[in-house]
Design an enzyme around this catalytic site. Structure first.
Site, PDB file in Angstrom:
ATOM      1  N   SER A  87       0.839  -1.204   0.000  1.00  7.85           N
ATOM      2  CA  SER A  87       0.000   0.000   0.000  1.00  7.85           C
ATOM      3  C   SER A  87       0.868   1.245   0.000  1.00  7.85           C
ATOM      4  O   SER A  87       2.014   1.210   0.471  1.00  7.85           O
ATOM      5  CB  SER A  87      -0.875   0.021   1.257  1.00  7.85           C
ATOM      6  N   TYR A  98      -1.758  -1.026  10.612  1.00  4.31           N
ATOM      7  CA  TYR A  98      -1.860  -1.448   9.198  1.00  4.31           C
ATOM      8  C   TYR A  98      -0.655  -0.948   8.408  1.00  4.31           C
ATOM      9  O   TYR A  98      -0.030  -1.709   7.660  1.00  4.31           O
ATOM     10  CB  TYR A  98      -3.151  -0.879   8.621  1.00  4.31           C
TER      11      TYR A  98
HETATM   12  P1  NAD Z   1     -11.354  -6.130  -0.194  1.00  4.78           P
HETATM   13  O1  NAD Z   1     -12.071  -6.020   1.081  1.00  4.78           O
HETATM   14  O2  NAD Z   1     -12.147  -6.317  -1.416  1.00  4.78           O
HETATM   15  O3  NAD Z   1     -10.295  -7.306  -0.153  1.00  4.78           O
HETATM   16  C1  NAD Z   1      -9.635  -7.701   1.019  1.00  4.78           C
HETATM   17  C2  NAD Z   1      -9.858  -9.206   1.140  1.00  4.78           C
HETATM   18  O4  NAD Z   1      -8.978  -9.707   2.147  1.00  4.78           O
HETATM   19  C3  NAD Z   1     -11.248  -9.598   1.608  1.00  4.78           C
HETATM   20  O5  NAD Z   1     -12.137  -9.720   0.513  1.00  4.78           O
HETATM   21  C4  NAD Z   1     -10.978 -10.935   2.270  1.00  4.78           C
HETATM   22  O6  NAD Z   1     -11.265 -11.975   1.357  1.00  4.78           O
HETATM   23  C5  NAD Z   1      -9.492 -10.934   2.515  1.00  4.78           C
HETATM   24  N1  NAD Z   1      -9.205 -11.199   3.918  1.00  4.78           N
HETATM   25  C6  NAD Z   1      -9.244 -10.337   4.958  1.00  4.78           C
HETATM   26  N2  NAD Z   1      -8.937 -11.005   6.089  1.00  4.78           N
HETATM   27  C7  NAD Z   1      -8.708 -12.303   5.742  1.00  4.78           C
HETATM   28  C8  NAD Z   1      -8.343 -13.468   6.446  1.00  4.78           C
HETATM   29  N3  NAD Z   1      -8.149 -13.456   7.777  1.00  4.78           N
HETATM   30  N4  NAD Z   1      -8.212 -14.632   5.773  1.00  4.78           N
HETATM   31  C9  NAD Z   1      -8.397 -14.669   4.436  1.00  4.78           C
HETATM   32  N5  NAD Z   1      -8.729 -13.595   3.706  1.00  4.78           N
HETATM   33  C10 NAD Z   1      -8.869 -12.420   4.357  1.00  4.78           C
HETATM   34  O7  NAD Z   1     -10.454  -4.816  -0.302  1.00  4.78           O
HETATM   35  P2  NAD Z   1      -9.226  -4.445  -1.274  1.00  4.78           P
HETATM   36  O8  NAD Z   1      -9.030  -3.011  -1.088  1.00  4.78           O
HETATM   37  O9  NAD Z   1      -9.404  -5.014  -2.628  1.00  4.78           O
HETATM   38  O10 NAD Z   1      -8.005  -5.161  -0.546  1.00  4.78           O
HETATM   39  C11 NAD Z   1      -7.039  -5.946  -1.231  1.00  4.78           C
HETATM   40  C12 NAD Z   1      -5.658  -5.542  -0.765  1.00  4.78           C
HETATM   41  O11 NAD Z   1      -5.402  -4.202  -1.189  1.00  4.78           O
HETATM   42  C13 NAD Z   1      -5.444  -5.563   0.740  1.00  4.78           C
HETATM   43  O12 NAD Z   1      -4.199  -6.150   1.036  1.00  4.78           O
HETATM   44  C14 NAD Z   1      -5.407  -4.081   1.103  1.00  4.78           C
HETATM   45  O13 NAD Z   1      -4.612  -3.863   2.242  1.00  4.78           O
HETATM   46  C15 NAD Z   1      -4.763  -3.524  -0.150  1.00  4.78           C
HETATM   47  N6  NAD Z   1      -4.931  -2.077  -0.349  1.00  4.78           N
HETATM   48  C16 NAD Z   1      -6.159  -1.534  -0.530  1.00  4.78           C
HETATM   49  C17 NAD Z   1      -6.280  -0.160  -0.724  1.00  4.78           C
HETATM   50  C18 NAD Z   1      -7.619   0.497  -0.938  1.00  4.78           C
HETATM   51  O14 NAD Z   1      -7.672   1.743  -0.922  1.00  4.78           O
HETATM   52  N7  NAD Z   1      -8.691  -0.251  -1.131  1.00  4.78           N
HETATM   53  C19 NAD Z   1      -5.150   0.640  -0.748  1.00  4.78           C
HETATM   54  C20 NAD Z   1      -3.904   0.056  -0.567  1.00  4.78           C
HETATM   55  C21 NAD Z   1      -3.810  -1.315  -0.364  1.00  4.78           C
END
Ligand code: NAD
Ligand code: MG
Length: 290
Positions: free
Chosen positions: A183, A196
């Site tokens: 991130s 985080y």
């Molecule tokens: P999202 O909620 O769609 O995806 C996150 C997924 O993580 C969930 O759908 C779930 O399946 C999985 N997860 C969480 N805890 C878990 C566990 N204990 N066991 C198995 N699976 C688990 O949201 P997203 O934003 O697509 O997130 C994907 C990645 O992107 C994450 O690593 C997040 O930190 C990163 N990210 C997101 C953003 C943003 O702004 N959305 C920014 C930077 C990084």
């Protein structure tokens, strides 16, 4: 050619909140996973990929793109996310390579090794790991940070990818690769995401260290660092409706990103076009600097 300021949803969002882990389909507007637009060119033909957090958000967009590029898929997600996963599988369709579903909570150490073993079994091997599952929660103040929440963040973002890589490493051959979703928080942390941000910085260090040790075996290791992306993580972080409404408006491009805008970065890193790219943190941030 599209103006990037208006190529996807621009402006604020309707205020909204959800309980974690949040539902992709319940968001308003529903995040764009590229299902209507992504065109594959066989760039991952014959690959076998495990994607964690594959039901929704960025993971869903990556799953759709990888399937259309010809990769067989093992999709991991939390057991309570079967509805979002069913929609992901529906959007992938049945015409391409096999897709297997592996629900498991990766906070459990044995779940990580089982997901790797089940992927190897179902797909006949593994060539790409997309370690994308993640959890974040808002902290109003450091004194309000609960130990159970620290554990959940560390076990999900820090321990699980490490244990999954450890279990899969001996099965990865030359040409295979690992891609972690870190991130912008790794470099530009928000005070309300202190634990985080720590785990995302650790993921960046993991990528740089592993790229050195696995390079000798012809295995590339990279990360994608998203900026603010409209996914279920956002309304389920615990922010106020006003905070969610203005999400991503402070980027140079003036809007939040959509999951569809991330998929190409993962496809590139997994493909042979990236044969000399390892130890890289690829920013997809709407112009924010890492
Ligand atoms: P999202 O909620 O769609 O995806 C996150 C997924 O993580 C969930 O759908 C779930 O399946 C999985 N997860 C969480 N805890 C878990 C566990 N204990 N066991 C198995 N699976 C688990 O949201 P997203 O934003 O697509 O997130 C994907 C990645 O992107 C994450 O690593 C997040 O930190 C990163 N990210 C997101 C953003 C943003 O702004 N959305 C920014 C930077 C990084
Ligand atoms: Mg989800």
């Amino acid at each position: 050619m599209h103006d990037p300021r208006t190529a996807y949803h621009s402006g604020e969002f309707p205020g909204q909140r959800q309980d974690s882990p949040g539902s992709h389909e319940a968001m308003n507007p529903v995040p764009d996973s590229g299902a209507e637009t992504y065109v594959g060119h066989g760039r991952l033909a014959g690959r076998r990929t495990l994607i964690t957090g594959a039901d929704s958000g960025i993971g869903r967009a990556v799953a759709i793109a990888f399937a259309r590029e010809g990769s067989a898929l093992a999709l991991n997600y939390l057991p309570e996310e079967s509805d979002d996963t069913a929609q992901t599988v529906h959007l992938i369709g049945s015409a391409g390579p096999p897709v297997v579903q592996l629900p498991a909570d990766l906070r459990d150490e044995s779940a990580n090794t089982e997901v790797v073993a089940q992927s190897l079994d179902a797909l006949g091997g593994l060539d790409v790991l997309v370690l994308n599952a993640g959890y974040q929660h808002d902290i109003s103040d450091i004194t309000a940070l609960e130990t159970s929440e620290i554990r959940r963040v560390v076990e999900t973002n820090f321990m699980a990818p490490l244990i999954t890589i450890r279990a899969a490493a001996e099965h990865l051959g030359p040409g295979s690769c690992i891609i972690i979703t870190t991130s912008i928080q790794a470099c530009d942390p928000s005070p309300g995401l202190v634990d985080y941000a720590m785990t995302k910085a650790a993921q960046a260090a993991l990528v740089k260290a592993l790229a050195q040790s696995l390079g000798e075996r012809g295995i590339r290791v990279n990360a994608v660092a998203p900026g603010p992306i409209w996914t279920p993580l956002i309304p389920s972080t615990g922010w106020s409706e006003d905070h969610v409404a203005s999400f991503g408006q402070d980027t140079p491009l003036g809007r939040a990103g959509q999951p569809a805008e991330l998929a190409g970065a993962y496809v590139y890193l997994a493909s042979d076009e990236a044969s000399y790219t390892s130890g890289c943190i690829l920013a997809v941030t709407g112009g924010k600097s890492l």
